[in-house]
Design an enzyme around this catalytic site. Structure first.
Site, short mmCIF file in Angstrom:
data_model
loop_
_atom_site.label_atom_id
_atom_site.label_comp_id
_atom_site.label_asym_id
_atom_site.label_seq_id
_atom_site.Cartn_x
_atom_site.Cartn_y
_atom_site.Cartn_z
N HIS A 14 -2.73 -18.39 25.68
CA HIS A 14 -1.52 -17.81 25.07
C HIS A 14 -1.77 -17.45 23.60
CE1 HIS A 14 2.65 -17.20 23.95
NE2 HIS A 14 3.01 -17.36 25.22
N PHE A 72 -4.06 -20.34 3.35
CA PHE A 72 -4.38 -20.73 4.71
C PHE A 72 -4.46 -22.26 4.81
CE2 PHE A 72 -7.80 -21.25 8.05
CZ PHE A 72 -6.94 -21.03 9.12
N PRO A 122 -5.80 -24.73 7.40
CA PRO A 122 -6.59 -24.73 8.64
C PRO A 122 -6.04 -25.61 9.74
CG PRO A 122 -8.01 -24.90 6.71
CD PRO A 122 -6.61 -25.05 6.21
N PRO A 157 3.51 -21.48 1.04
CA PRO A 157 2.40 -20.86 0.29
C PRO A 157 1.76 -19.70 1.03
CG PRO A 157 1.64 -22.83 1.41
CD PRO A 157 3.11 -22.77 1.65
N SER A 158 1.17 -18.79 0.28
CA SER A 158 0.39 -17.69 0.86
C SER A 158 -1.07 -18.11 0.96
CB SER A 158 0.53 -16.44 0.00
OG SER A 158 1.84 -15.96 0.01
#
Length: 450
Positions: free
Chosen positions: A82, A167, A169, A164-165
């Site tokens: 998916h 990543f 993980p 936040p902008s």
């Protein structure tokens, strides 16, 4: 009427039962939340939870579930059929009863903001809660999935609505919003993944792109393979079943499969489904095959048979139809579920409800039921065979009438009690929690004053 919102969070874990159960417990232990369904898929590696409650309660339930997922799911190791972009991939809020879509938008906004602040993760708004037209579609936001997030978050046009902008993980990103009921419907094929996906591309509204749209409006689709079932599926999301119904999706999939000489071997509903969506299917097949089936239970049995809904696992409407799990009536017993003697006693009591409206509805319902009875006792008998066509035309309206009128017995009583409550509150200007109890309202209404 009590407020009720449905929340359907999709978590990126469908194999580890301990994690699935931990998220379930987080919802169940939230005061005011009722967990209705948990649907886990090993091949998709995804679990869909369905729970209901008051607006403020479902927001807390979703947050508690997210907290559990934050401890237990690591998106860096996630693999599944998916599409997904986060540990809590998507979390929609759906109005069920006594709640507007705007109020569900507020639920999504509150949830998204608190999730981002507490866990420090990116959150996007979609559907009715979207801040821009480009973010109304979930597939548009999820394009590229989890793997594309590191670069996507650097782009100004994909800055999250909350959080936040950057990543994260272990988490990825979450999408939340408000929408109508969505029906997740999969049609089973003995085929390859690629063949199933080919059919999905031809049918889904997006089609193969702007120049090659699909045939079915308000339908999303993808093809995948379920290793644990040894078959492929055309997996569809029906965004509005009143625009494109389950029967249309199933019949069109069968037609496409026939053109490729592929066998269709039933279908699967994921999560819960509105009763009307199934009754629409029954109406379609009754008309198509000239069938005479009146009782709701028999109509649902017909649907299960025609769509093959029990092909992968048992399908029990009592556990899968949302109206059966969340009845209209509150904690008090429905008037129509009471013994006749009790109903008559309540009508004769010193209270304004139930009153003339409920009695009129009950009387009319019994009249319609008598007409239906007379028709059914005549239909199908050899000596009256010449009347069968006429009776098949006359009986259904009476059958529908007594069902509708029966519902009006309680509806009238609830409406009048709501009127009395508002009238008392407006005149006395007291807080809602200080309003008189039902017994007190009954005494007041009999005296025609507040």
């Amino acid at each position: 009427m009590s407020q009720l919102v449905e929340c359907v969070p999709n978590f990126s874990e469908g194999k580890n039962q301990e994690v699935i159960d931990a998220i379930s417990r987080a919802v169940v232990q939230t005061p005011g939340c009722v967990l209705l369904d948990v649907d886990a898929g090993p091949s998709t590696n995804r679990t869909v939870y369905t729970f209901v409650g008051r607006p403020e309660d479902v927001v807390e339930g979703a947050l508690n579930a997210a907290r559990a997922a934050h401890r237990l799911i690591d998106m860096g190791r996630h693999r599944g059929e998916h599409p997904r972009m986060g540990a809590l991939d998507v979390c929609p809020f759906i109005p069920v009863r006594g709640v507007t879509m705007d109020e569900c938008v507020l639920c999504a906004q509150a949830f998204g903001q608190r999730l981002a602040e507490e866990l420090g993760v990116p959150v996007y708004l979609y559907g009715e809660a979207a801040q821009t037209a480009s973010r109304q579609s979930l597939p548009a936001i999820r394009a590229g999935e989890y793997e594309a997030l590191p670069e996507k978050l650097k782009q100004a046009e994909w800055a999250p609505d909350f959080g936040p902008s950057s990543f994260v993980p272990s988490w990825g990103a979450t999408v939340t919003g408000a929408r109508k009921f969505l029906i997740a419907f999969n049609v089973n094929l003995l085929s390859t993944r690629e063949q199933a996906h080919r059919i999905a591309l031809d049918l889904r509204e997006q089609g193969r792109g702007k120049d090659r749209p699909g045939r079915l409006r308000k339908v999303q689709g993808i093809g995948w393979y379920l290793d644990e079932k040894n078959l492929a599926q055309v997996s569809m999301n029906l965004l509005d079943f009143e625009v494109t119904g389950l029967h249309t999706v199933y019949e069109e999939t069968c037609r496409e499969a026939q053109g490729l000489s592929l066998p269709v071997v039933g279908s699967q509903l994921v999560g819960l489904v509105p009763l009307k969506a199934l009754l629409d299917v029954a109406a379609f097949y009754c008309e198509k095959e000239n069938l005479f089936v009146l009782e709701e239970g028999q109509r649902l049995r017909l649907v299960v048979n025609r769509l093959g809904l029990d092909s992968l696992s048992p399908f029990n409407p009592k556990e899968r139809v949302i109206e059966y799990l969340v009845p209209e009536a509150g904690p008090e017993q429905s008037l129509v579920d009471q013994p006749l003697r009790t109903f008559v006693r309540e009508v004769g009591a010193r209270s304004a409800a139930p009153g003339g409206g409920s009695v009129a509805a009950a009387s009319a319902a019994m009249g319609a039921a008598l007409a239906s009875m007379a028709g059914l006792m005549t239909y199908g008998r050899r000596q009256f065979e010449h009347l069968d066509a006429t009776l098949r035309r006359l009986i259904p309206p009476f059958h529908a009438a007594w069902a509708e009128l029966t519902a009006m017995v309680d509806a009238d009583a609830r409406a009048f009690e709501a009127y009395l409550t508002c009238r008392c509150r407006r005149k006395s200007k007291v807080p809602k929690e200080e309003l008189p109890s039902r017994e007190g309202r009954e005494q007041q209404s009999s005296q025609k004053k507040c």
